[in-house]
Design an enzyme around this catalytic site. Structure first.
Site, PDB file in Angstrom:
ATOM      1  N   TYR A  40      12.791  18.921  13.517  1.00  0.00           N
ATOM      2  CA  TYR A  40      11.593  19.128  14.346  1.00  0.00           C
ATOM      3  C   TYR A  40      11.672  20.516  14.973  1.00  0.00           C
ATOM      4  O   TYR A  40      11.984  21.476  14.289  1.00  0.00           O
ATOM      5  CB  TYR A  40      11.487  17.990  15.366  1.00  0.00           C
ATOM      6  N   LYS A  95       1.619  -3.465  -3.678  1.00  0.00           N
ATOM      7  CA  LYS A  95       1.430  -2.406  -4.671  1.00  0.00           C
ATOM      8  C   LYS A  95       2.369  -1.237  -4.370  1.00  0.00           C
ATOM      9  O   LYS A  95       2.957  -0.635  -5.278  1.00  0.00           O
ATOM     10  CB  LYS A  95      -0.032  -1.937  -4.650  1.00  0.00           C
TER      11      LYS A  95
END
Length: 764
Positions: A40, A95
């Site tokens: 970060y 999925k």
């Protein structure tokens, strides 16, 4: 819902141990403050600036290139219809899971609360920068056509509506091969399409792309034949309207060559089937029940070539053969779209793969002696490990040839190796194991049938067709527990402590006494022993009243092994039995021996353990690459603990040269292929990926597999007993339901192998 899946089981699966089926995990180090500063602020600014200069750098510095959005509005979910976006989320997560396990693609599900086409399209366009591809799912027609068309035109990343194109691609590959077997030409065959939804339209368009003539195609919807003179046709239906003066499916089937079913169950009769042309091709793909029952159709015509959407019949048209690999190829060349050329390349790759020699792993998984291209094998099996190395390269090449690839592949051999490496993160071996067991389920005794977890496992193996369970224990307790978990099947229950089946008990006792009377066992002792479930279960297997047994859930391992050694005994040529654990790891399946039996085996015993482990690995369809472990490397120590391993290797090289084995080796060299190659290039294991570890003693083996299981949450199947005369296996104390199910499948496969070996020996 399948009759074998209960409502509560499905709900618990999705809710526990944490809700949902997918999660996000870090791919970079994050243990130190420096790591976090790189992840970060301030380190993250550098890739941000590079992407600001060139958006294509997002593929270099972020997950974009391996991230697919699975997007729906929940208007046409599975067989559930318009259930809304929230209710569709479990399907979309599923999925995403399939994307990951079949092609290592990260799928993120997104459910949109809109039925308006413009809003849907604009929303997807707005979030598209996040993703490398868009998989549209479960959107009702005709909106699905418009949504896909616009997104393909307006986005520069691959977009595919799998409901349309997945079935089309897989069925087209099957159709090409079926036509070849039938000796027919796609340009001349008459085709009947039952169904006019998104899948039917896409299938028909793809068949036409391969040469099918519009004049030879008849499509039907719920109102009958779609004729050009019928008013109110949608644009899609009008595209396939026929000028023939027919109205019904019965009329359309007369003299047709191909029937494609994408509609509802049981609409095709035997009479219709018999009216078709010679060598008819019937793809009855309605799920879960096809347009005509498979066996009914096969009995009606000997010349039929048939496919369904079901896994319990040959030639399953399964979308998982397509979408994971198509997106894999598209992502890997940063394709701007999935075009017709790419879909057709996938079709050809699948069709060609079915004509190649099938790996033994696939034969084993499906219980076949040898799968060969023919009427019962026109499309590859979903478990075929070659799919990821065949379909993505074909799709990627088609993208390059058609000018939609932004990052062309230059080294195809390296790319294929990278694709195969991706399979290491997902191990299909458990599914392969279960599937093989189902091909020929056996009668398995559950010696502790009055324990809830054991009974739950017995219920699963019964419902899934893995085995025919025989339950030992208190009849009253078993029946009460069966009622509690809704286990309503008729299964055999025996309580060895009661006076039921006295003739069988007496016969068992006499056989046991005759076998052990010179070892201090009296007939009275034998009769008493037969009241104990493990002795009774072992005699059931010995006498052919069961094919195998499983025990050990509630008792210490040594106390359960003892009656098995007394009554079942060792296989011919085996001096000592051993135990192996199959570990499901991030690098792939690993076989570890000896994890439970031999405390400090000799060199010759180590060699025998390695040989039995190698045989068992092959039983799972895996070619063993065996490392004999030690604290030393290739003669670096003269201590007997190292030299015995060296002697075992020498014995194996001399007597079993067909086994790829070497050592003595430290574990890091065995597991790090590059390290082994650089330091010991002379080793027989150099250049190979080790998948079998033989430990020098019980301490190291037992501690290692248990540490792997606990520290890395590696699934374990075992201990699997090696060298027993009959299929008997002992669970770890307190094994989980899933572990019991897996071990039951092992017992079944073991029984299948022993039966096969016995038949071979008798035939010889």
């Amino acid at each position: 819902m399948s009759k074998n899946i209960r409502r509560r089981e499905a709900l618990v699966y999705h809710a526990k141990p944490q809700p949902g089926k997918i999660k996000i995990v870090p791919t970079k180090r994050y243990s130190t403050q420096r790591d976090l500063a790189l992840a970060y602020s301030p380190g993250v600014a550098e890739p941000c600036l590079e992407i600001a200069k060139d958006k294509e750098n997002a593929y270099k510095y972020t997950t974009k290139g391996n991230l697919v959005a699975v997007i729906t509005n929940g208007t046409a979910v599975l067989g559930l219809g318009d259930i809304g976006p929230e209710a569709s989320k479990p399907v979309m997560e599923g999925k995403g899971l399939l994307f990951k396990i079949f092609s290592d693609i990260d799928g993120i599900d997104i459910e949109l609360d809109t039925k308006d086409v413009d809003t849907f399209v604009q929303t997807v366009k707005t979030i598209a920068p996040t993703f490398g591809g868009i998989n549209l799912e479960d959107i009702k027609a005709p909106e699905a056509f418009e949504i896909e068309r616009r997104l393909k035109e307006e986005l520069d990343i691959p977009v595919m509506h799998d409901d349309q194109h997945g079935t089309a691609i897989i069925s087209a590959a099957a159709l090409l091969n079926a036509l070849e077997l039938a000796g027919k030409d796609i340009e001349s065959v008459k085709i009947v399409i039952s169904g006019a939804g998104a899948a039917a339209v896409s299938c028909t368009r793809l068949y036409k792309a391969f040469g099918a003539r519009a004049s030879n195609i008849v499509m039907l919807d719920s109102k009958g034949v779609i004729r050009s003179d019928r008013p109110g046709l949608t644009t899609e239906k009008l595209e396939f309207a026929t000028d023939r003066k027919i109205d019904t499916l019965e009329e359309a089937m007369v003299d047709c060559d191909v029937f494609i079913g994408l509609s509802i169950a049981d609409i095709v009769s035997v009479e219709m089937l018999k009216s078709m042309a010679a060598n008819p091709i019937v793809f009855a793909m309605a799920n879960p029940d096809p347009e005509i029952d498979y066996q009914l159709a096969m009995d009606a015509r000997e010349d039929i070539i048939m496919a369904t959407g079901r896994s319990d019949h040959p030639n399953q048209v399964n979308n998982v053969l397509g979408f994971p690999f198509i997106f894999r190829g598209a992502l890997d060349v940063r394709a701007t779209k999935i075009n017709e050329e790419m879909k057709m390349a996938a079709v050809k790759a699948l069709a060609d793969l079915a004509k190649e020699a099938v790996p033994e792993q696939v034969n084993i998984a499906y219980g076949e002696t040898k799968l060969n291209f023919g009427r019962d094998y026109i499309i590859p099996k979903p478990f075929d490990p070659r799919l990821i190395a065949r379909v993505p390269p074909a799709v990627a090449k088609a993208a390059m040839d058609s000018g939609v690839a932004r990052a062309p592949i230059e080294d195809w051999m390296k790319y294929e190796e990278e694709l195969l490496q991706r399979l290491g993160n997902d191990n299909k071996i458990v599914r392969l194991l279960h599937n093989r067991a189902k091909t020929n389920p056996k009668r398995i005794v559950f010696a502790e049938g009055d324990h809830l977890d054991v009974l739950k496992a017995a219920q699963i193996v019964h419902d899934e067709g893995i085995a025919h369970p025989i339950l030992l224990g208190s009849r009253d307790v078993i029946l009460e527990l069966m009622k509690e978990i809704d286990f309503e099947a008729e299964v055999e229950i025996i309580d060895p402590k009661n006076d039921e089946c006295p003739e069988k008990k007496q016969r068992y006792a006499e056989k046991y006494w005759n076998a052990r009377k010179r070892h201090g066992v009296t007939l009275y002792d034998a009769q008493k022993k037969l009241r104990e479930r493990n002795y009774f279960a072992a005699m059931m297997v010995n006498e052919g009243d069961a094919d195998g047994l499983i025990s050990g859930y509630s008792r210490a391992y040594p106390t359960v092994v003892r009656p098995m050694l007394e009554l079942i005994g060792k296989a011919p040529g085996v001096n000592k039995v051993a135990a192996m654990n199959l570990m499901i790891t991030q690098r792939g399946p690993m076989f570890l021996s000896d994890t439970s039996i031999n405390i400090d085996p000799t060199a010759k015993e180590l060699a025998k353990i390695a040989q039995m482990t190698a045989i068992t690995a092959k039983m799972f369809g895996i070619e063993p690459v065996v490392a004999m472990l030690s604290y030393a490397n290739f003669g670096s120590s003269k201590d007997h603990r190292a030299t015995k391993v060296r002697d075992a290797v020498a014995y194996l090289h001399r007597h079993y040269p067909e086994i790829l084995v070497d050592g003595e080796l430290q574990s890091d060299f065995a597991l790090n292929k590059d390290l082994l190659q650089s330091k010991f290039p002379f080793s027989k294991l150099a250049g190979h990926k080790v998948n079998t570890l033989i430990f020098p003693n019980l301490d190291s083996a037992n501690m290692t597999y248990k540490m792997m299981k606990e520290l890395y949450e590696a699934d374990s199947i075992g201990p699997i007993l090696l060298g027993m005369n009959k299929p008997v296996h002992i669970l770890q104390l307190g094994a989980a339901v899933e572990e019991i199910v897996n071990m039951t499948a092992v017992v079944v496969v073991d029984a299948q192998e022993k039966e096969r070996k016995q038949k071979t020996e008798h035939a010889g």
